[in-house]
Design an enzyme around this catalytic site. Sequence first.
Site, PDB file in Angstrom:
ATOM      1  N   ASP A   1     -15.476   7.157 -34.386  1.00 34.96           N
ATOM      2  CA  ASP A   1     -15.272   6.951 -35.816  1.00 34.96           C
ATOM      3  C   ASP A   1     -16.634   6.535 -36.407  1.00 34.96           C
ATOM      4  O   ASP A   1     -17.467   5.966 -35.702  1.00 34.96           O
ATOM      5  CB  ASP A   1     -14.244   5.815 -35.988  1.00 34.96           C
ATOM      6  CG  ASP A   1     -13.782   5.632 -37.417  1.00 34.96           C
ATOM      7  OD1 ASP A   1     -12.706   6.148 -37.763  1.00 34.96           O
ATOM      8  OD2 ASP A   1     -14.493   4.950 -38.198  1.00 34.96           O
TER       9      ASP A   1
ATOM     10  N   ARG B   1     -15.917   9.877 -48.150  1.00 37.32           N
ATOM     11  CA  ARG B   1     -16.181   8.876 -49.198  1.00 37.32           C
ATOM     12  C   ARG B   1     -16.697   7.562 -48.622  1.00 37.32           C
ATOM     13  O   ARG B   1     -17.382   6.805 -49.282  1.00 37.32           O
ATOM     14  CB  ARG B   1     -14.895   8.585 -49.991  1.00 37.32           C
ATOM     15  CG  ARG B   1     -14.467   9.734 -50.858  1.00 37.32           C
ATOM     16  CD  ARG B   1     -13.278   9.324 -51.705  1.00 37.32           C
ATOM     17  NE  ARG B   1     -12.203   8.785 -50.868  1.00 37.32           N
ATOM     18  CZ  ARG B   1     -11.171   8.106 -51.346  1.00 37.32           C
ATOM     19  NH1 ARG B   1     -11.080   7.850 -52.629  1.00 37.32           N
ATOM     20  NH2 ARG B   1     -10.218   7.669 -50.533  1.00 37.32           N
TER      21      ARG B   1
ATOM     22  N   HIS C   1     -10.855  -2.241 -36.120  1.00 36.27           N
ATOM     23  CA  HIS C   1     -11.450  -3.422 -36.767  1.00 36.27           C
ATOM     24  C   HIS C   1     -10.579  -4.667 -36.603  1.00 36.27           C
ATOM     25  O   HIS C   1     -10.896  -5.711 -37.175  1.00 36.27           O
ATOM     26  CB  HIS C   1     -11.682  -3.168 -38.267  1.00 36.27           C
ATOM     27  CG  HIS C   1     -12.571  -1.988 -38.541  1.00 36.27           C
ATOM     28  ND1 HIS C   1     -13.815  -1.839 -37.963  1.00 36.27           N
ATOM     29  CD2 HIS C   1     -12.387  -0.887 -39.325  1.00 36.27           C
ATOM     30  CE1 HIS C   1     -14.350  -0.693 -38.381  1.00 36.27           C
ATOM     31  NE2 HIS C   1     -13.503  -0.097 -39.208  1.00 36.27           N
TER      32      HIS C   1
ATOM     33  N   ASP D   1     -14.299  10.542 -40.207  1.00 37.24           N
ATOM     34  CA  ASP D   1     -15.125  10.062 -41.316  1.00 37.24           C
ATOM     35  C   ASP D   1     -16.622  10.246 -41.035  1.00 37.24           C
ATOM     36  O   ASP D   1     -17.464   9.741 -41.765  1.00 37.24           O
ATOM     37  CB  ASP D   1     -14.787   8.611 -41.708  1.00 37.24           C
ATOM     38  CG  ASP D   1     -14.583   7.704 -40.517  1.00 37.24           C
ATOM     39  OD1 ASP D   1     -14.943   8.103 -39.398  1.00 37.24           O
ATOM     40  OD2 ASP D   1     -14.054   6.585 -40.708  1.00 37.24           O
TER      41      ASP D   1
ATOM     42  N   HIS E   1     -17.367   4.230 -38.324  1.00 36.29           N
ATOM     43  CA  HIS E   1     -17.518   2.769 -38.429  1.00 36.29           C
ATOM     44  C   HIS E   1     -17.530   2.156 -37.031  1.00 36.29           C
ATOM     45  O   HIS E   1     -16.784   2.595 -36.158  1.00 36.29           O
ATOM     46  CB  HIS E   1     -16.363   2.188 -39.251  1.00 36.29           C
ATOM     47  CG  HIS E   1     -16.275   2.793 -40.619  1.00 36.29           C
ATOM     48  ND1 HIS E   1     -15.355   3.782 -40.932  1.00 36.29           N
ATOM     49  CD2 HIS E   1     -17.016   2.569 -41.725  1.00 36.29           C
ATOM     50  CE1 HIS E   1     -15.538   4.138 -42.204  1.00 36.29           C
ATOM     51  NE2 HIS E   1     -16.538   3.422 -42.700  1.00 36.29           N
TER      52      HIS E   1
END
Length: 300
Positions: free
Chosen positions: A157, A240, A120, A234, A159
Amino acid sequence: MLKIAFDKSYRHPLDEKHRFPMIKYELIPEQLIRENTCNDSNFFIPGCIEDKNVLTTHEETYYRKLCDLKLTPKEARPIGFPMSKSLIKREKLISQGTIECVSNSLKNGVSMNIAGGTHHAFRDRAEAFCMLNDQAIGANFLLENNLASKILIIDLDVHQGNGTASIFKLDNRVFTISFHGKKNYPFHKEKSNIDVEFDDDTGDIEYLKKMDAVIPNIIDEFQPNFIFYLSGVDILKNDRLGRLGVSIDGCKKRDEIILNLCKRNNIPLQISMGGGYSHDLKNIIEAHSNTFRLAQEIYF
Ligand SMILES: [Zn+2]
């Protein structure tokens, strides 16, 4: 031999609020040694990064402000960590870890960073725990030193790899693929060369089917001479922060597909760990450890 970048400072001494996601960086090597997947000689401590190797990827004003702790509160807020000298030192160490990994990958086929996957981080700004984009820095290191000319970044990932997509938007030497949750952060997505979005709760069958449909073809068409893989866990069901429903077994099959493809095509591979925030720490460690176990099995 499998070489793995790791330093004790990877587990940054953060406050209680941030302790949970960081502890995995200490537990993964412990687990790998305990079960005999690795021993001390597999691990190496990265050295100091040279500024010029960061500046291939990040804008100078931003980098100086980051190093001098001079980001404005507005610029620092999206990072999500309290800023400190030791946090920046850690971030630089992780990026240097990925740079040193690429030399090991060229020599041994594969090399891994216990942390990294800071996808990111944009050229001129930080976001979501990411300040310096380690795999983008690694890719530019290869290009600058004529060690590779066509690089594929496979970001699995949960994201989207928004920083990475943005950094290489205009660079046709680097092809970016991101598989991610449609409703997951970042809410404004950048454009990778290939983006595959999944609905909430997507499970093993659909996820792995999509991988088979997309990734081997890209390797055949683009013919990369180096691959970076971001193996965030993730995507697991109980994460989460993630919204997908992949099992630990499915996650292992995902890694196996990438490792086998690279090995079979004889393309050097660097792997950074990325996210993993399940409530159950055991799941995170198990899923990340699988990536190392497979690398040992398939390559050595
Ligand atoms: Zn993530």
